[in-house]
Structures are given as C-alpha cells and as structure tokens.
Design a protein around this motif. Structure first.
Motif, PDB file in Angstrom:
ATOM      1  N   SER A  57       0.847  -1.180   0.000  1.00 16.31           N
ATOM      2  CA  SER A  57       0.000   0.000   0.000  1.00 16.31           C
ATOM      3  C   SER A  57       0.885   1.235   0.000  1.00 16.31           C
ATOM      4  O   SER A  57       1.741   1.383   0.864  1.00 16.31           O
ATOM      5  CB  SER A  57      -0.905   0.013   1.230  1.00 16.31           C
ATOM      6  OG  SER A  57      -1.431   1.313   1.400  1.00 16.31           O
ATOM      7  N   VAL A 121     -13.164   2.701   6.078  1.00 18.48           N
ATOM      8  CA  VAL A 121     -12.762   3.200   4.754  1.00 18.48           C
ATOM      9  C   VAL A 121     -11.855   2.177   4.065  1.00 18.48           C
ATOM     10  O   VAL A 121     -12.043   1.841   2.886  1.00 18.48           O
ATOM     11  CB  VAL A 121     -12.038   4.558   4.874  1.00 18.48           C
ATOM     12  CG1 VAL A 121     -11.412   4.954   3.548  1.00 18.48           C
ATOM     13  CG2 VAL A 121     -13.008   5.629   5.339  1.00 18.48           C
ATOM     14  N   PHE A 125     -12.624   0.110   0.662  1.00 21.92           N
ATOM     15  CA  PHE A 125     -11.700   0.315  -0.452  1.00 21.92           C
ATOM     16  C   PHE A 125     -11.095  -1.022  -0.896  1.00 21.92           C
ATOM     17  O   PHE A 125     -11.102  -1.358  -2.086  1.00 21.92           O
ATOM     18  CB  PHE A 125     -10.612   1.293  -0.013  1.00 21.92           C
ATOM     19  CG  PHE A 125      -9.556   1.555  -1.039  1.00 21.92           C
ATOM     20  CD1 PHE A 125      -9.802   2.401  -2.105  1.00 21.92           C
ATOM     21  CD2 PHE A 125      -8.311   0.962  -0.946  1.00 21.92           C
ATOM     22  CE1 PHE A 125      -8.833   2.638  -3.058  1.00 21.92           C
ATOM     23  CE2 PHE A 125      -7.337   1.186  -1.899  1.00 21.92           C
ATOM     24  CZ  PHE A 125      -7.596   2.033  -2.957  1.00 21.92           C
ATOM     25  N   SER A 128     -13.555  -3.275  -2.620  1.00 23.59           N
ATOM     26  CA  SER A 128     -13.889  -2.911  -3.994  1.00 23.59           C
ATOM     27  C   SER A 128     -12.771  -3.254  -4.964  1.00 23.59           C
ATOM     28  O   SER A 128     -13.020  -3.402  -6.155  1.00 23.59           O
ATOM     29  CB  SER A 128     -14.234  -1.426  -4.082  1.00 23.59           C
ATOM     30  OG  SER A 128     -13.078  -0.660  -3.851  1.00 23.59           O
ATOM     31  N   THR A 143      -3.675   2.867  -4.547  1.00 19.56           N
ATOM     32  CA  THR A 143      -3.518   3.452  -3.210  1.00 19.56           C
ATOM     33  C   THR A 143      -2.739   4.757  -3.288  1.00 19.56           C
ATOM     34  O   THR A 143      -2.995   5.681  -2.510  1.00 19.56           O
ATOM     35  CB  THR A 143      -2.804   2.494  -2.236  1.00 19.56           C
ATOM     36  OG1 THR A 143      -1.620   2.004  -2.858  1.00 19.56           O
ATOM     37  CG2 THR A 143      -3.699   1.360  -1.834  1.00 19.56           C
ATOM     38  N   LEU A 146      -5.081   7.326  -4.216  1.00 16.21           N
ATOM     39  CA  LEU A 146      -5.911   7.639  -3.050  1.00 16.21           C
ATOM     40  C   LEU A 146      -5.207   8.647  -2.147  1.00 16.21           C
ATOM     41  O   LEU A 146      -5.820   9.613  -1.669  1.00 16.21           O
ATOM     42  CB  LEU A 146      -6.204   6.339  -2.281  1.00 16.21           C
ATOM     43  CG  LEU A 146      -7.106   6.467  -1.068  1.00 16.21           C
ATOM     44  CD1 LEU A 146      -8.532   6.765  -1.493  1.00 16.21           C
ATOM     45  CD2 LEU A 146      -7.072   5.193  -0.229  1.00 16.21           C
TER      46      LEU A 146
ATOM     47  N   VAL B 271     -12.399   7.756  -8.115  1.00 11.86           N
ATOM     48  CA  VAL B 271     -13.652   7.033  -7.875  1.00 11.86           C
ATOM     49  C   VAL B 271     -14.107   6.349  -9.154  1.00 11.86           C
ATOM     50  O   VAL B 271     -14.533   5.192  -9.166  1.00 11.86           O
ATOM     51  CB  VAL B 271     -14.733   8.003  -7.346  1.00 11.86           C
ATOM     52  CG1 VAL B 271     -16.084   7.313  -7.283  1.00 11.86           C
ATOM     53  CG2 VAL B 271     -14.339   8.528  -5.978  1.00 11.86           C
ATOM     54  N   ILE B 274     -12.128   3.213  -9.766  1.00 17.54           N
ATOM     55  CA  ILE B 274     -12.512   2.121  -8.867  1.00 17.54           C
ATOM     56  C   ILE B 274     -13.854   1.534  -9.302  1.00 17.54           C
ATOM     57  O   ILE B 274     -14.040   0.312  -9.320  1.00 17.54           O
ATOM     58  CB  ILE B 274     -12.558   2.615  -7.412  1.00 17.54           C
ATOM     59  CG1 ILE B 274     -11.140   2.947  -6.950  1.00 17.54           C
ATOM     60  CG2 ILE B 274     -13.158   1.554  -6.499  1.00 17.54           C
ATOM     61  CD1 ILE B 274     -11.048   3.559  -5.591  1.00 17.54           C
TER      62      ILE B 274
END
Lengths: 342, 294
Positions: A57, A121, A125, A128, A143, A146, B271, B274
C-alpha cells in the motif's frame, strides 16, 4: 516460525525498559521518541499487509491522516462554548459548525472514530479492489492515487479542514492539559502502552491460523482459492487492521506533534512509511519498530544538519535496501545469530 | 454549450498528455510487469532538455530540434535505468516500484541542485501563439500541437509494432516470453529497447509540459499519478486500451471541472477508476488468455 510466547516476553521486556525513558531523556528528545513510537504502530500494520500479505500500500498516510484528523477535530471542539466555531473556520467565514464535525465533540465518538473510520474506509476500499481480483502493482498504484486525492481534498476544503496548515494549537485532550508539566510523560506512556498492545496483537494475529492463511495468499493466491478459501477476505481484513493501526498512530502522533496537516498524509510521506519497514525487515515486527525509529532519528539528524542531502540519502537507501537486502536489518541479524548458534 | 465543448476539447488535450506519459509505462508493464515510479522524472528530464536545447539552438523552429533531443536523452537515461536497476529486480514487481521511487527522489533533488527549485521557463515559439476558432470556442495552437504530437507518436508506435522486425519481436515476447526466448529471441534486449522507447516518449511528453508551464523538479509528478491510473484502467499493456483509458480519464477529469473544482475532479477520477474496475477488472481491452496469471 513464530514463537509467540517469546515474542510476548521480548515485547514486554523492551516496553518495560522503554518505560523509564522519561526519567532519562529531556523534553525534546522524549517528544521525538514518542512521535516515532507512534509511527512504529503504523509500521506494524505494514508488516501485516506487506510483509505477510504481499499487499503493497502506498497510501497508508490516508489512514494515518483519518485517525489524526478525527482526534484533532475533537481537540479543536473541546475548548469551545456551544455555538462557537474553531478559529480557522471563523477566518474562513463559516458561521456554524458543519454537520459532519458535530459528532466529534463527543470524546467517545472521536476515540472510536480514530480507529473505526480508517478501518471502515480501508475495508470498503480493499473490498472494492481485491473483491474484483485486482491486486499487486495495480493496488499499489490505486492506493497512491488515493493518497494524492486525500491530500488535495484536505488542502482544497480549507474552511472545514484547515487547508494546507491543517489543524493545530490544541489545548486539552480528554481532561489532560497539553501544556502541563506532566503531559509529555503521560502521553509517552500511553503511546508506549498502545504500541506494546499493538505489537502483541499483531504478533498473535500472525501466529494464528489467520496469519498462516495470509502468508498462503501471499505466496499462492490462486492455490488458496482453488482449495476453497476466500483469498480476498484475508487481504481485506489484513488491510483494514493495518488501517486501524495507522489511524491510532495518526492520533497519537498528532498529540505529540501538536499538529496534523496534509503534508503528513500525502504521496511522499505514505511511501516513506514503507521504507521504514523495508529497512527494518518487512516480515519482522521488532524489525519494523527498529527501522521506524532508526530512519526517523537519522532523518531528524540529517534534516537539521544537511537539508539538501535528505532526498539523496533517502532515495539511495530505498534503492540499496530493496535491491541488496530485501529482508532488511532483521534478516541481517538473523543470519548473524544462525552463524553464532552453529 | 460552449463551456461543454471547451471542456471536451480540454479533455482531449489533457488526455494526449496522459497518453504520452502513460504509453511508456504501459509498454513496459505489458512486457515486464513492472512500473517505473521514476517515469515522471523522465518527463522532467525531457522538459529540461527542451530548455537546454532552446538555449543553444537559434531560430523560430528550434522547438522542432528539442523534440529529438528530449526523446534520445530520456531514452538513453531509460536504458541506463533498465540496465542498472530494473533488470536486476525483474522478478519482483513491487520491489521495483520502491527502488524506482528512490531513484525518482534522487533525480528530483538532482534537478533541484542543477537548475534550482523554482523552475525554468520555456517560451513557446511564435508559430504556436494564437489559436483557431471553431464553433465559437477558441482552440489554442499549443494545445492542438500537443494533440498532434500525441497522434503522431501513436501512429509511429503502431507502425513500429505492426510493421517492423523489432515490433515483431516485441509482440512475440509480449505474448509468451518463455516461448519467444526458446526460439532464440534475446528477450532481455527486447525489454531494454521497449523500456528505452517508453522513457523516450516520456521525454517528448516533457517537452509538451514545458510548453504549458515552467519546468520544475517536480513537473512530472502532476501528470504521473493520472498516468498510473490510465495504466490500471487500460488493461495489461494494451496500446488500444491505454489510448481509450487516457481519453476517458481526460474527459472525466475535465467534464467534472464544469461543476466542481480541480481537486474534487481528481477525486472523481479515482472514484471513476474504482467503479470501472467493478465492471471490467481486466481493463478496457482484455487480454484473451487461458493462463491463470496473465
């Protein structure tokens, strides 16, 4: 492979010795040590996901930040009278507290949020992504995106997050006066206790059936699936636990540093977190703590003496450790011990 | 309506930058399953090489001279990275990520020491000033030029892969490395050529970035994370997939900016990726194979 009892004894012993640090170290050094011990808590999570789960990550800073901001929001709200808003919101022209800030006024909610928000969260995440059997390099890249998105969002939502400067200037936490004489020591002991519990918890997890399965997923995900196990579930749980540790680390770090800002949660800090563990040894909990302390103390020394050298040193360290010593310092020590024993 | 059209054009313009930045990543990822985190710094090197070329070469067409310089310079740099670092780590993709990130730190600091942290300006030549007016929206010539370069690079790459002997070897190794090696193809050299080609394209992308703003040590960083997302979304090393993903993400990003600001648009892009994975985890263009780990 994991002699759990011995790990517990070693962890308790080290923590016992470290508990005397406040009587030896000065205020500044103690604060540094406490900060880095808080960061070590996050490093334990990286051992769990990366070392034993094979999940890299590059976004642990996000969960660190979620924990840190959750507690920081509570601390900003504590000294306020009803109807008041924190100082930076007043500067931003906000008259009333945003609805999502309100529950953080409650200490119980804030403390739960420190671990639960990152955990939930991270679980969503990971579910998914891993649920669709996307992993490996793809996961690392997502990641990282993110981490970038989280940091930019924090900066842009200045009125409600404090923007680039983050949240700072805390007075009191759960009745403890942060400017008081005893605050440094108390917080140090709290951090040490949480870290020792985290160490014991992750060690127990790694020694359990779950740990065995996690390593099996790391080494042969398809085989695990063909044997009828849900490989993604192990990865999701490991990732969520690591995020909770990161959240707790973020909250503790915020207490010691007196500030949490986007600069601590973005792409660069997130990837630096991996190097602590890479240097200490990615499968070793003790190694990860040692690596975190060593890198951060070295970084503190280099940054103040030669600020320009830091990126070179860090970059070179990254390249050399990963190419030449993938097992980190722990592997080096283990090889030594084997030689002595023989 | 004009706003919408303008943003669609912007989307294609940003997409062409994403594409130039992502092509090299996608090529090497398809072939070697590794991602070079220092790829953003190849953009940076291209930008600085353009700056240096413009310092030396006179005349209005010196930008044209900067293109091959940036390409070759970045490609040579890429070849060096491949020989020194990537080749040694080829069986460990995640470790390659970390090692090349270390390299990216060093390159950024190196640029900071050489050129300063503030950045250098590359002035676009006079023939790129102004623009064309289409359907009531003004299309800046610089943006059109960038789109043109991206299309040219794409066409060149397609020709190279489908019509030349090198392309044949690349496709062979891409399809089945072991089998290709067994027939006597030097897979290691194919890797090297593809990696250098990819970094060269990134060098070209760097020249394009230099036309849009100052070249700073971190100039590559702002485009590299979207480029990574393009690779994730494109499907394993597929050129067509990469093009489609770049266009889609470029459009998503710029259309989102009609109603939200740039930072939220960035979040929406993530988003979107994903959500996209939920529908097509294998990417825009799927690699048809019965192998378990393609």
């Amino acid at each position: 492979m994991f002699r759990l009892k011995r790990q517990f004894v070693v962890a308790a012993g080290v923590a016992g010795v470290a508990a005397f640090a406040p009587f030896v170290l000065g205020g500044y050094d103690l604060n540094l040590l406490a900060r880095f011990l808080a960061l070590s808590l996050l490093a334990l999570g990286i051992v769990l996901t990366w070392g034993h789960g094979g999940i890299l990550s590059l976004g642990q800073g996000v969960f660190f930040g979620l924990g840190g901001y959750a507690l920081a929001m509570h601390m900003k709200l504590t000294p306020l009278a009803p109807g008041e808003v924190p100082d930076f919101m007043m500067l931003g022209g906000l008259e009333a507290l945003p609805a999502w800030w309100v529950p953080f006024g409650n200490p119980g909610f804030a403390l739960l949020a420190v671990v639960l928000v990152p955990g939930i969260v991270a679980a969503l995440f990971a579910w998914s992504v891993f649920g669709r059997r996307v992993g490996g390099t793809y996961f690392a890249l997502i990641t990282q995106a993110l981490a970038l998105a989280f940091a930019t969002l924090l900066v842009s939502a200045q009125e409600t997050t404090g923007g680039f400067n983050g949240l700072t200037d805390f007075q009191v936490v759960l009745g403890l006066d942060l400017n008081g004489a005893e605050a440094g020591r108390t917080l140090y002991w709290v951090t040490l206790l949480v870290l020792a519990l985290g160490w014991a918890g992750v060690a127990a997890l790694l020694a359990s059936r779950f740990g065995t399965m996690l390593r099996a997923v790391r080494d042969g995900e398809n085989r695990v699936r063909f044997l009828g196990h849900d490989a993604a579930a192990y990865k999701i749980i490991a990732f969520a636990v690591a995020a909770m540790l990161a959240g707790a680390a973020g909250a503790l770090f915020t207490l010691h540093a007196g500030v949490i800002s986007p600069a601590m949660v973005g792409v660069v800090p997130s990837i630096e977190m991996v190097i602590w563990v890479a240097i200490g040894g990615r499968t070793s909990l003790a190694g990860a703590i040692a690596g975190t302390l060593a890198v951060n103390f070295a970084r503190d020394a280099i940054s103040s003496a030669f600020p320009d050298l830091r990126p070179y040193a860090l970059g070179l360290l990254f390249i050399l450790v990963v190419t030449l010593l993938p097992g980190g310092l722990a592997e080096l020590l283990a090889a030594r011990f084997r030689k002595v024993a023989r | 309506m004009e706003l919408l059209l303008g943003q669609v054009f912007n989307g294609f313009s940003v997409a062409s930058l994403y594409l130039l930045a992502a092509l090299g990543l996608a090529l090497s990822f398809g072939l070697m399953r590794v991602i070079n985190m220092a790829h953003g710094e190849m953009l940076m090197i291209g930008g600085y090489l353009a700056y240096l070329t413009l310092q030396v070469v006179p005349g209005p067409w010196r930008l044209v001279a900067a293109l091959p310089v940036a390409f070759v310079g970045a490609a040579l740099f890429g070849a060096l990275i491949h020989v020194v670092l990537i080749r040694r780590l080829s069986a460990r993709p995640l470790d390659t990520l970390l090692a090349t990130w270390g390299l990216s730190l060093i390159l950024q600091q190196g640029a900071r020491s050489l050129f300063g942290a503030i950045g250098v300006e590359v002035t676009a030549p006079a023939w790129l000033d102004g623009g064309i007016s289409v359907l009531g929206i003004e299309l800046p010539a610089v943006r059109l030029f960038i789109i043109g370069v991206a299309i040219a690079v794409l066409a060149g790459l397609a020709l190279l892969l489908s019509r030349t002997r090198i392309g044949l070897l690349v496709r062979a190794v891409n399809q089945d490395r072991m089998m290709a090696a067994a027939t006597g193809i030097d897979a290691g050299r194919v890797d090297l050529v593809v990696f250098a080609l990819g970094t060269g394209i990134a060098g070209l992308a760097g020249v394009m970035l230099a036309l849009l703003g100052p070249v700073t040590p971190t100039v590559g960083q702002s485009y590299i994370v979207p480029a990574f997302l393009v690779v994730v979304m494109g499907g394993l090393g597929s050129i067509r997939g990469t093009v489609a993903a770049a266009v889609i993400l470029g459009l998503v990003g710029s259309l989102a900016q009609i109603s939200v600001d740039a930072s939220v648009a960035q979040v929406l892009m993530l988003v979107f990726v994903i959500l996209f994975i939920q529908i097509r985890p294998e990417g825009v263009v799927a690699n048809k194979s019965r192998a378990l780990d393609v």
